[in-house]
Scaffold this motif. Structure first.
Motif, PDB file in Angstrom:
ATOM      1  N   GLY A  31      15.448  25.661  19.012  1.00 33.87           N
ATOM      2  CA  GLY A  31      15.672  26.121  20.377  1.00 33.87           C
ATOM      3  C   GLY A  31      14.541  25.717  21.301  1.00 33.87           C
ATOM      4  N   GLY A  36      19.952  23.235  21.452  1.00 31.70           N
ATOM      5  CA  GLY A  36      20.645  24.508  21.597  1.00 31.70           C
ATOM      6  C   GLY A  36      21.804  24.698  20.645  1.00 31.70           C
ATOM      7  N   SER A  39      20.581  25.186  17.043  1.00 32.23           N
ATOM      8  CA  SER A  39      19.964  26.502  16.936  1.00 32.23           C
ATOM      9  C   SER A  39      21.035  27.588  16.846  1.00 32.23           C
ATOM     10  CB  SER A  39      19.060  26.745  18.146  1.00 32.23           C
ATOM     11  OG  SER A  39      18.481  28.038  18.087  1.00 32.23           O
ATOM     12  N   ASN A  64      17.558  31.523  24.027  1.00 31.39           N
ATOM     13  CA  ASN A  64      18.174  30.198  24.173  1.00 31.39           C
ATOM     14  C   ASN A  64      19.030  30.117  25.437  1.00 31.39           C
ATOM     15  OD1 ASN A  64      17.023  29.185  21.854  1.00 31.39           O
ATOM     16  ND2 ASN A  64      18.824  29.511  20.558  1.00 31.39           N
ATOM     17  N   ARG A 100      18.830  20.063  26.357  1.00 29.22           N
ATOM     18  CA  ARG A 100      19.636  21.219  26.755  1.00 29.22           C
ATOM     19  C   ARG A 100      20.731  20.809  27.740  1.00 29.22           C
ATOM     20  NH1 ARG A 100      14.357  23.668  26.918  1.00 29.22           N
ATOM     21  NH2 ARG A 100      14.101  25.078  25.142  1.00 29.22           N
TER      22      ARG A 100
END
Length: 401
Positions: A31, A36, A39, A64, A100
């Motif tokens: 993360g 993301g 994770s 997150n 991300r």
């Protein structure tokens, strides 16, 4: 007093909650690094393993989510806007934010469920086949097929499908030796596309004989296919210009052709059947030259490949055993045991023919190199876990997870 002999202490196996803690530690690091989706996957697995870590998983999920919200601030909402912002962040050196944003873009694209029609860089991509030299990759993304530069992953051409490509079990895909055509087997039919234009050039089929395996001839002007007719296995050669069948070879009680390979010299075709037969055929006439091994004594071959010089043939049987054959005599040269992987292993010779390359490990997370004269293991290289495809020249491998 007597002294009791004690057995050497052994490290106990980790409990489910200890395993969950390790996954959460890994999820935390992923993360932080911007991964993301990965994770989130580990968080779900940790929660399933140990309900006691539920509070920790919730806290990590909030962390997150907040990091994604900060990354997306001012970046837009559409997949293209998010992807453009991701590229900008990557160029600026902010790799976690770029990751991300890329994940958010892919998620938005998936929710919309739209076909690509033009490349926007945000779809999940499955590697299907590599050209002989490894320069061109055939991939599938969002229900469409596209050709990609394997060195840069830049798109080159969408395959112009006439309607939706048939779904169902795939018999694989292969590029022609020159890389000007790519053929895809689906639901018993063979679709041959022009790489330059992306147009369908030929669809090959034969009565009720489903095409389950195939190989381009050395000159790329014909395709050898493997299928079944009742209890028999059938090898057929099609002319790509006319679509006509030029030759046929029937293997009585062979059940089905499981694997095919054509030598680069243009002299031979090797075929394996479900009944355990492995035969060498004349590539032009499709007449039997010799059998390899004793019929019925071999497991069905999943993969076949000739060495560059055509003097040796490698075969993988039931994903667990590698056999190396002398093409001239039909005698076995060497054998090697393989770890049984979850997916079909790749198989190929190195350019000089001295080494055989095959994926190994339970998860296919290693590329093994073996001596092609003895079967002795020489080296191993780590790979990402996933489905792999290897170029015919054995120099490039692509993995999609």
């Amino acid at each position: 007093s007597a002294t009791e002999a004690t057995a050497p202490s052994e490290t106990p196996l980790p409990t489910a909650c200890q395993r969950a803690e390790r996954k959460l530690a890994r999820a935390t690091q992923l993360g932080t690094d911007g991964f993301g989706e990965r994770s989130a996957h580990l968080i779900e697995r940790a929660r399933a393993l140990c309900p006691a870590v539920a509070e920790q998983t919730r806290a990590l999920e909030v962390r997150n989510r907040e990091a994604s919200e900060v990354a997306a601030k001012g970046a837009g909402t559409t997949p293209d806007e998010l992807w453009a912002a991701s590229e900008k962040a990557r160029a600026a050196g902010d790799t976690p934010r770029a990751r991300r944003l890329a994940s958010l873009a892919a998620r938005q694209h998936s929710k919309r469920g739209t076909l690509l029609t033009a490349w926007n860089g945000v779809a999940e991509l499955q590697a299907i086949a590599l050209s002989h030299d490894g320069a061109m990759l055939l991939g599938q993304a969002a229900g469409e097929l596209l050709l990609i530069d394997a060195r840069t992953l830049a798109p080159r051409q969408f395959l112009r499908l006439e309607g939706e490509l048939p779904r169902g079990d795939s018999g694989g895909a292969r590029f022609s030796p020159r890389g000007d055509r790519v053929a895809i087997a689906r639901q018993g039919e063979l679709f041959v596309y022009d790489v330059g234009t992306g147009l369908l050039g030929r669809k090959l089929e034969w009565a009720d004989q489903e095409i389950r395996s195939f190989a381009f001839s050395a000159d790329g002007e014909s395709i050898i296919t493997g299928s079944r007719a009742g209890f028999d296995a059938v090898v057929r050669r099609f002319d790509l210009r006319s679509g006509d069948s030029l030759a046929e070879y029937v293997i009585k009680d062979g059940r089905e052709v499981s694997a095919l390979a054509a030598s680069q010299s243009g002299s031979f075709v090797a075929c394996s059947t479900r009944s355990g037969g492995l035969e060498l055929l004349d590539a032009k006439k499709l007449t039997k030259v010799r059998g390899l091994g004793k019929k019925g004594a071999l497991e069905t071959a999943d993969s076949l490949v000739f060495s560059p010089s055509g003097d040796r043939l490698a075969s993988i049987h039931s994903r667990m055993a590698l056999e190396i054959w002398n093409v001239t005599t039909g005698a076995p040269i060497a054998t090697a045991a393989l770890d049984r992987p979850w997916s079909a292993p790749v198989l190929g010779f190195s350019g000089d023919g001295g080494r055989i390359r095959v994926t190994g490990g339970t998860w296919g997370d290693a590329l093994m190199e073996l001596d092609s004269a003895s079967g002795r293991a020489l080296a191993a290289k780590s790979l990402p876990r996933g489905s792999a495809v290897l170029s015919a020249a054995g120099e490039v491998i692509a993995v999609s997870d």
